[in-house]
Design an enzyme around this catalytic site. Structure first.
Site, PDB file in Angstrom:
ATOM      1  N   THR A 102       0.849  -1.185   0.000  1.00 15.99           N
ATOM      2  CA  THR A 102       0.000   0.000   0.000  1.00 15.99           C
ATOM      3  C   THR A 102       0.887   1.238   0.000  1.00 15.99           C
ATOM      4  O   THR A 102       1.775   1.373   0.850  1.00 15.99           O
ATOM      5  CB  THR A 102      -0.904   0.007   1.233  1.00 15.99           C
ATOM      6  N   LYS A 178      -6.910   1.440  -3.419  1.00 11.70           N
ATOM      7  CA  LYS A 178      -6.595   0.829  -2.127  1.00 11.70           C
ATOM      8  C   LYS A 178      -6.672   1.860  -1.007  1.00 11.70           C
ATOM      9  O   LYS A 178      -7.113   1.557   0.104  1.00 11.70           O
ATOM     10  CB  LYS A 178      -5.188   0.207  -2.157  1.00 11.70           C
ATOM     11  N   LYS A 246       0.325   4.044   9.291  1.00 16.07           N
ATOM     12  CA  LYS A 246       0.916   4.301   7.973  1.00 16.07           C
ATOM     13  C   LYS A 246      -0.146   4.667   6.942  1.00 16.07           C
ATOM     14  O   LYS A 246      -0.041   5.700   6.260  1.00 16.07           O
ATOM     15  CB  LYS A 246       1.683   3.063   7.504  1.00 16.07           C
TER      16      LYS A 246
END
Length: 306
Positions: A102, A178, A246
């Site tokens: 990602t 995503k 994150k």
């Protein structure tokens, strides 16, 4: 199964909770698979399953038609590709690099341009579904890239995914999709944790709360999945708190660049940051419920020991 799938050669980098299952799925599909991981024990388990363990990144990628990278973030992906002993120069010309981390879409576009300048293909292919689905070959893959990249990667995609979304011919589109998913997932985990801890503060029977909510309009996939961990008192990481530190951080960076407000995602990020700062960063992301409970003096089920 196609002839390509039976005879293709693949490499996989990263044998963590997701990568290990993906590697086994590639083996089951009939590909010859070489794997690399910094953890010798992970490599040993893969060899026991019939795969080949490589001594280095370059060794893994040598002769591979498809290199699947299952690392944590953009920085690790760049190191796998272009760091010392990276795979970019070791991959045969015309091979495809399948990037599952990602990351910010702009970084995916940059990595793709750099790799394709050397005659290799890049498929932007973040994954969703968790470790169990990875082991079953039943992931959802959100992919974008050239037709050549898709064609070359198809045997591996067929082996790893139950659902493959082709989201365009421009790398970065998969990454953008995503990030929308991760925005929602992070917010839903935070909301589910808040609700369950609030129920605990009210002295409600949490098993009954779970039963009622999972049959009601307030349910979400994250409530149903993650609050089961809370009821079990089991915070061993399936997906860690720091993953959402994150990912929601990337959402914030993207939104700031676009001057787009994301106040709900920002609030969820602060909860993940507090959980991480409280020492729960490597624990399951349902640990947000523990954080709420600690702040409010609420009681949650204890950790199961067997």
């Amino acid at each position: 199964m196609t002839e390509t799938a039976r005879t293709g050669r693949a490499a996989i980098v990263g044998l963590g909770s997701m990568g290990a299952g993906m590697a086994l799925s590639l083996l089951r599909a009939g590909l010859a698979v070489s794997a690399y991981d910094v953890n010798p024990q992970a490599l040993a388990h893969f060899r026991e399953a019939g795969g080949a363990g490589a001594a280095s990144l370059a060794d893994a990628a040598q002769g591979a038609d498809i290199v699947v990278s299952v690392v944590v973030n953009a920085a690790q992906t760049e190191a796998v590709l272009f760091g010392e002993g990276g795979v970019a120069d070791a991959m045969p010309e015309g091979a495809v690099f399948v990037s599952c981390a990602t990351m910010d879409p702009a970084i995916a576009r940059d990595l793709s341009a750099r790799l394709e300048a050397g005659g290799r293909h890049y498929l932007d292919a973040p994954i969703s579904g968790g470790a169990a689905r990875a082991a079953e070959g039943a992931l959802t893959i959100l992919a974008s890239g050239s037709r050549a990249a898709f064609d070359r990667a198809q045997p591996a995609l067929d082996a790893m995914a139950a659902k493959l979304y082709r989201l365009g011919d421009a790398p970065g589109q998969g990454a953008a999709f995503k990030m929308i998913n991760q925005l929602l997932a992070g917010v839903h985990i935070a909301a589910a944790s808040e609700a369950m801890s609030f129920a605990a503060k009210q002295g409600l029977d949490l098993a009954k709360v779970y039963e009622v909510i999972t049959a009601s309009a307030g349910n979400s996939w994250m409530f149903e999945n993650r609050m089961r961990h809370v009821l079990d008192g089991d915070y061993s990481p399936r997906s860690a708190v720091d993953i959402f530190v994150k990912d929601l951080g990337i959402v914030q960076d993207m939104a700031r660049a676009e001057r787009f407000p994301v106040p709900v995602a920002a609030a969820a990020l602060q909860m993940f940051l507090m959980a991480s700062g409280s020492g729960m960063g490597r624990d399951d992301d349902s640990s947000l419920a523990r954080l709420y409970a600690q702040v409010a003096g609420a009681s949650l089920p204890g950790r199961k020991t067997s």
